[in-house]
Design a protein around this motif. Sequence first.
Motif, mmCIF file in Angstrom:
data_model
loop_
_atom_site.group_PDB
_atom_site.id
_atom_site.type_symbol
_atom_site.label_atom_id
_atom_site.label_comp_id
_atom_site.label_asym_id
_atom_site.label_seq_id
_atom_site.Cartn_x
_atom_site.Cartn_y
_atom_site.Cartn_z
ATOM 1 N N UNK A 81 -118.173 -44.206 -62.648
ATOM 2 C CA UNK A 81 -119.399 -43.475 -62.569
ATOM 3 C C UNK A 81 -119.259 -41.744 -62.055
ATOM 4 N N UNK A 82 -117.785 -41.656 -61.000
ATOM 5 C CA UNK A 82 -117.167 -40.718 -60.446
ATOM 6 C C UNK A 82 -116.968 -39.819 -62.004
ATOM 7 N N UNK A 83 -116.451 -40.495 -62.486
ATOM 8 C CA UNK A 83 -115.420 -39.711 -63.552
ATOM 9 C C UNK A 83 -116.436 -40.111 -65.391
ATOM 10 N N UNK A 84 -117.823 -39.867 -65.338
ATOM 11 C CA UNK A 84 -119.244 -40.422 -66.489
ATOM 12 C C UNK A 84 -117.986 -39.438 -67.094
ATOM 13 N N UNK A 85 -117.714 -38.143 -67.373
ATOM 14 C CA UNK A 85 -117.931 -37.621 -68.522
ATOM 15 C C UNK A 85 -116.911 -37.945 -69.184
ATOM 16 N N UNK A 86 -116.114 -39.009 -68.973
ATOM 17 C CA UNK A 86 -114.838 -38.682 -70.296
ATOM 18 C C UNK A 86 -114.857 -40.131 -69.957
ATOM 19 N N UNK A 87 -113.524 -40.470 -71.403
ATOM 20 C CA UNK A 87 -113.597 -42.204 -71.636
ATOM 21 C C UNK A 87 -112.489 -42.438 -71.361
ATOM 22 N N UNK A 88 -112.323 -43.594 -70.937
ATOM 23 C CA UNK A 88 -110.950 -44.577 -70.388
ATOM 24 C C UNK A 88 -110.094 -45.602 -71.429
ATOM 25 N N UNK A 89 -108.764 -45.663 -71.152
ATOM 26 C CA UNK A 89 -108.237 -46.557 -71.421
ATOM 27 C C UNK A 89 -108.044 -47.260 -70.310
ATOM 28 N N UNK A 90 -108.962 -48.708 -71.232
ATOM 29 C CA UNK A 90 -109.176 -49.772 -70.483
ATOM 30 C C UNK A 90 -107.581 -50.281 -69.307
ATOM 31 N N UNK A 91 -106.506 -50.748 -69.820
ATOM 32 C CA UNK A 91 -105.076 -51.342 -68.900
ATOM 33 C C UNK A 91 -104.899 -49.960 -68.292
ATOM 34 N N UNK A 92 -105.137 -48.953 -68.769
ATOM 35 C CA UNK A 92 -104.367 -47.876 -67.996
ATOM 36 C C UNK A 92 -105.178 -47.791 -66.724
ATOM 37 N N UNK A 142 -119.800 -49.376 -71.276
ATOM 38 C CA UNK A 142 -120.955 -49.200 -70.228
ATOM 39 C C UNK A 142 -120.913 -48.297 -69.334
ATOM 40 N N UNK A 143 -119.172 -48.423 -68.826
ATOM 41 C CA UNK A 143 -118.352 -48.084 -68.077
ATOM 42 C C UNK A 143 -117.230 -46.416 -68.583
ATOM 43 N N UNK A 144 -117.416 -46.677 -69.653
ATOM 44 C CA UNK A 144 -116.790 -45.326 -69.982
ATOM 45 C C UNK A 144 -115.333 -46.083 -70.286
ATOM 46 N N UNK A 145 -114.799 -47.096 -71.053
ATOM 47 C CA UNK A 145 -113.358 -48.481 -70.772
ATOM 48 C C UNK A 145 -113.448 -48.461 -72.204
ATOM 49 N N UNK A 146 -112.402 -48.153 -72.770
ATOM 50 C CA UNK A 146 -112.242 -48.666 -74.492
ATOM 51 C C UNK A 146 -111.022 -49.090 -74.464
ATOM 52 N N UNK A 147 -110.482 -49.654 -74.664
ATOM 53 C CA UNK A 147 -109.445 -50.650 -75.057
ATOM 54 C C UNK A 147 -108.716 -49.827 -75.729
ATOM 55 N N UNK A 148 -108.803 -49.430 -77.132
ATOM 56 C CA UNK A 148 -107.887 -47.828 -77.406
ATOM 57 C C UNK A 148 -109.306 -46.941 -78.024
#
Length: 408
Positions: free
Chosen positions: A153-164, A204-210
Motif C-alpha cells: 500500500x505504501x508503494x502503490x504507484x509501482x508494480x513489483x516482481x513477486x519473488x523479488x 490487487x497488491x501490484x505484484x506480478x510473476x513477470x
Amino acid sequence: MSAARRLLERLLRKGERARLRGQSAPASLPMTGASAPEYLALSTLAEQEDVHAQIRLAERDGAILVQRDRHRDDGQRLLRLTVCDLDALARHLGIALLDTRMAEARARLDGWLPCFPVIAEVLDAWAQGKGPGHGPESAADLADAARVVEARHADAGAERMLRRESIRLLGDSKRLEALTPWLALLVGGEVNAGALEREHVWSALGLRREPHPMLIAGTGTLVVGGTGLPLVQPYLGIPVERLDAVVTGARFLLTIENLASFHDAAACEAAADGLLVYTGGMPSPAWRRACARMLQALPDDAAVYHWGDIDEGGFRIAATLAATMKESGRVLRPWLMSPEDLSSAEIEAARRPSAAQHGAMLRWVQGAGWTDVAQALAAHPLLLEQEALRARLPPRGGAVCHGLATPA
C-alpha cells in the motif's frame, strides 16, 4: 507417537472443546473401539504394560482420573480416562492450551488491528476453536501477510516482481506465495469471502510473476516519460507506472479482463473509435492510477464500459473498477456481462453456479452498481468465461465485430 500419547492428546482436545463450550462436566474418553481403537489393538503384554505405565504417570501428575476394570486380569485394564486438571494434562504433555496460544497470537497481531479490522474476526474464530488456517499457530503467517500488504500500500504507484519482493520483504523468494490465502483475506476484508485466484490477489497488491505491460488499443496519443506515442494497430504496450497522460477523442473506453478477448477486440474495426485497455485480471493500484489518467482525457460524453467473466471473480474486478471510475466522476457500465446480452444458445452452454457462488456474484454485481445485471442474474444464474463470446464493441449504431469466434 505412542498409543498412550495419542489417547492423552485426544482427551486433551476433548477437554479443550468442553471448556470452550462452558461445560461443567469433565471430559472423558471411554476405552471403546470408537474412542480408543489403539488401546484395544494392543496385542502383547509388553505393549499393554507400556501404555499403563504412561497413563499412571499422567495420573500421578494430577492430570487425569483413571477407571480400571478391577475384576479382570491384573486389575489394570483401562475402562475410562477423565480429565482431572486440564492445565496439568497440558503441562504433562508439553502442549500449550488454546488460551495460551491465543494470548501469544493476540500479542503478535494486536498491533495490526487498526490497519486490518478483519484480523479481529480471525482472532474471534480462533478463540472458538475454528478456522481459518491452523488456529492461533497461524498468527506468524498472518502477521507476515499484514506486513506485505502494508508495504505494498505504501508503494502503490509501482508494480513489483513477486519473488523479488518476497525476498526483499520476507527473506525467502517463495514465502509470499505461501501467504497468498492470508493476503486474500486482508485484501478482501472478509473471513468467509469467496476464493480469489492467486494472480488476482497478487495483482490487487501490484505484484506480478513477470513484467506486465499495460496494453492499450484505439485512438489517441500516450505521453510516456514526456514523449508522445501515437497508438498503433493492433495495440501498444507500456510500463503501467510510466503513463504520464493521454490525449484522445475516443467516444468510449472499454476495459477487458482477459488477454484473448482483448486481442480479439483490438482487431475489431470499431476499436479505432475508442480506447480498449487490458486489465490483466484484477487491476493493480498502479494500473488504476494510469486508468484514472485516461478517464481525465476522455471527452465528457464518452461512455465507460467493462467486459469480463460472468463469475464471482469477474464481478469482483468490475466492482473494483467501478470504484476507480467513481473517483474520476465516471459511471462504469457492463458490457456483455448480463444474461440479457447473451443469445439463448450462449445461455444454454453456460455453467450453473452453486448457491454460494451465485450469492457472491450478486453481492459484487451490486457493489459495481449494476442493479439491472443483478436482476438478470437472479432470474438466470449462470457462469460464463468471456473467451466463450465473440468480441463485440459498443460503437455508434451498435455495429458488431463479426468473424472472431473464440473457443469456449
